[in-house]
Design an enzyme around this catalytic site. Structure first.
Site, PDB file in Angstrom:
ATOM      1  N   ALA A  99       0.981  -1.383  -0.044  1.00  0.00           N
ATOM      2  CA  ALA A  99       0.146   0.220  -0.187  1.00  0.00           C
ATOM      3  C   ALA A  99       0.966   1.283   0.472  1.00  0.00           C
ATOM      4  O   ALA A  99       0.984   2.107  -0.929  1.00  0.00           O
ATOM      5  CB  ALA A  99      -0.927  -0.190   1.339  1.00  0.00           C
TER       6      ALA A  99
ATOM      7  N   ASP B 275      -3.757  -3.077   3.143  1.00  0.00           N
ATOM      8  CA  ASP B 275      -4.014  -2.233   2.552  1.00  0.00           C
ATOM      9  C   ASP B 275      -4.864  -1.268   2.255  1.00  0.00           C
ATOM     10  O   ASP B 275      -5.026  -0.322   2.365  1.00  0.00           O
ATOM     11  CB  ASP B 275      -4.657  -2.824   1.721  1.00  0.00           C
TER      12      ASP B 275
HETATM   13  O1  MRU Z   1      -0.940  -7.257  -3.310  1.00  0.00           O
HETATM   14  P1  MRU Z   1      -0.469  -6.323  -2.795  1.00  0.00           P
HETATM   15  O2  MRU Z   1       1.553  -7.758  -2.629  1.00  0.00           O
HETATM   16  O3  MRU Z   1       0.046  -5.167  -2.963  1.00  0.00           O
HETATM   17  O4  MRU Z   1      -0.799  -6.235  -0.660  1.00  0.00           O
HETATM   18  C1  MRU Z   1       0.500  -6.024  -0.258  1.00  0.00           C
HETATM   19  C2  MRU Z   1      -0.332  -6.098   1.328  1.00  0.00           C
HETATM   20  O5  MRU Z   1      -1.294  -6.946   0.892  1.00  0.00           O
HETATM   21  C3  MRU Z   1       0.296  -5.514   2.093  1.00  0.00           C
HETATM   22  O6  MRU Z   1       0.572  -6.410   3.207  1.00  0.00           O
HETATM   23  C4  MRU Z   1      -0.133  -4.510   2.677  1.00  0.00           C
HETATM   24  O7  MRU Z   1      -0.253  -3.950   1.573  1.00  0.00           O
HETATM   25  C5  MRU Z   1       0.637  -3.933   3.334  1.00  0.00           C
HETATM   26  S1  MRU Z   1       2.135  -2.583   2.989  1.00  0.00           S
HETATM   27  C6  MRU Z   1       2.879  -2.173   3.854  1.00  0.00           C
END
Ligand code: MRU
Length: 362
Positions: free
Chosen positions: A54, A241
């Site tokens: 995120a 996210d």
């Molecule tokens: O699909 P992604 O790899 O973007 O998903 C990322 C996550 O689910 C993380 O846990 C979230 O973005 C937190 S990042 C600090």
């Protein structure tokens, strides 16, 4: 601890019209730096997950708007690019947060729009490093307490997906307490969920923990419950996210099942989050958070090394019907606490407002 100087996105030193990222699609087999020349390149990098996580999605969108302003330094040009970027990934609210922050800048008066946006994109990155540092400083106290209770024996943390340095600008969110614990000399070990279908755990979290010399073990996604039943997990920490005003948490698909297993086994389940991931306009996460559905090929295919070369292979029959929901929502009632840059709070509206009182009337 990750090197202070580590960054996941930066301006090319000898050509400020180019923004550089680490192409996370090819880790851990290859470390490839990828150039972004246009806002469309940034859009592709977000949608196709050269960058993900995120906070990094938000930062990439901000740099994308800098590239948009370089090409067309008008308010209309930047807004058109921002509106397109908003479509690239729907769940992580940092994307909207970053684009709206740049839009406010575009609307304000002042000269040299390009330079104003460049400075703010850089500020978003610098602030994210400080936010992750705050999460680390608060979250490490949870690990220190477990270590005291276990008389210095290893503290076992389970994490899902990658909420590490690679998902942010540096330190990460879920991994920040781990890096701070390592720095303090606390004996810490991380169970790394593989995180199908894209394997952010096995390909990214394991890679960055290895580089930081943090002891870790890769497990398949379904192993967590078993480990918890056998006393092998002291705490679960994941990222998010989007967290609603009431503390419901959207994170990588499978997080909810970890929370259920943690509750059944009386294991604390924490979410580490920057305040930029709180969506103050939503309350009920299951009903209100848009859940991204991605290409079925992420499920039917797997990327790895074959005979010393990287390859992508299909693991399913061609005609197999596939669904690929990328995130799920863990209700606040299953979350022991939220670790933010301002401290740790209950996963509830009151808990969040105690730390962020300025949002009471928002
Ligand atoms: O699909 P992604 O790899 O973007 O998903 C990322 C996550 O689910 C993380 O846990 C979230 O973005 C937190 S990042 C600090």
């Amino acid at each position: 601890m990750t090197a202070e100087t580590f960054r996941t996105i930066w301006q090319k030193p000898d050509d400020p019209s180019v923004v550089q990222i680490i192409d996370q699609r090819v880790l851990p087999h290859e470390y490839r730096v990828h150039d972004l020349h246009t806002w469309q390149d940034a859009d592709t990098a977000i949608a196709d997950m050269y960058v993900r996580g995120a906070p990094l999605i938000g930062a990439t969108a901000a740099w994308g708007l800098y590239l948009a302003a370089l090409a067309d330094p008008t308010s209309a040009g930047v807004r058109a690019a921002g509106n397109a970027l908003l479509q690239s990934r729907p769940t992580a609210v940092n994307l909207r947060w970053a684009v709206e922050r740049i839009f406010r800048l575009v609307d304000a008066s002042g000269d040299d729009l390009v330079e104003r946006i460049r400075r703010d994109a850089q500020a978003i990155c610098d602030e994210d490093v400080e936010i992750s540092r705050g999460i680390g400083e608060h979250g490490v106290e949870l690990l220190a307490e477990i270590s005291r209770r276990k008389s210095g024996e290893t503290v076992n943390v389970l994490t899902h997906c990658n909420a590490g340095s690679l998902a942010t600008i540096n330190y990460g969110t879920a991994t920040a307490p781990v890096y701070f614990a390592q720095h303090r000399g606390i004996d810490v070990h991380v169970w790394v969920d593989e995180t199908r279908p894209r394997n952010q755990g096995s390909q990214l979290t394991a890679w960055e923990l290895a580089r930081s010399e943090v002891p870790h073990t890769l497990i398949v996604d379904n192993a967590g419950g078993h480990l918890m039943q056998h006393g092998l997990v002291d705490i679960v920490i994941t990222g998010t996210d989007r967290t609603t005003r009431c503390g419901d948490v959207a994170n990588k698909i499978g997080t909810y099942l970890k929370a259920l297993a943690a509750r059944d086994n009386d294991i604390p389940f924490y979410i580490a989050l920057p305040s930029t991931t709180i969506d103050w306009n939503t309350r009920d996460g299951v009903k209100e958070i848009p859940i991204e559905e991605r290409d079925p090929e992420e499920v039917s295919h797997i990327y790895g090394m074959v005979d010393g070369k990287t390859a992508r292979v299909r693991t399913t029959e061609e005609a197999t019907p596939i669904s690929n929901f990328a995130f799920d929502v863990t209700p606040a009632r299953l979350v022991t606490g939220l670790i933010t840059e301002r401290g740790i709070c209950e996963a509830s509206e009151e808990g969040l407002l105690e730390l962020f009182p300025e949002m009471r009337d928002a």
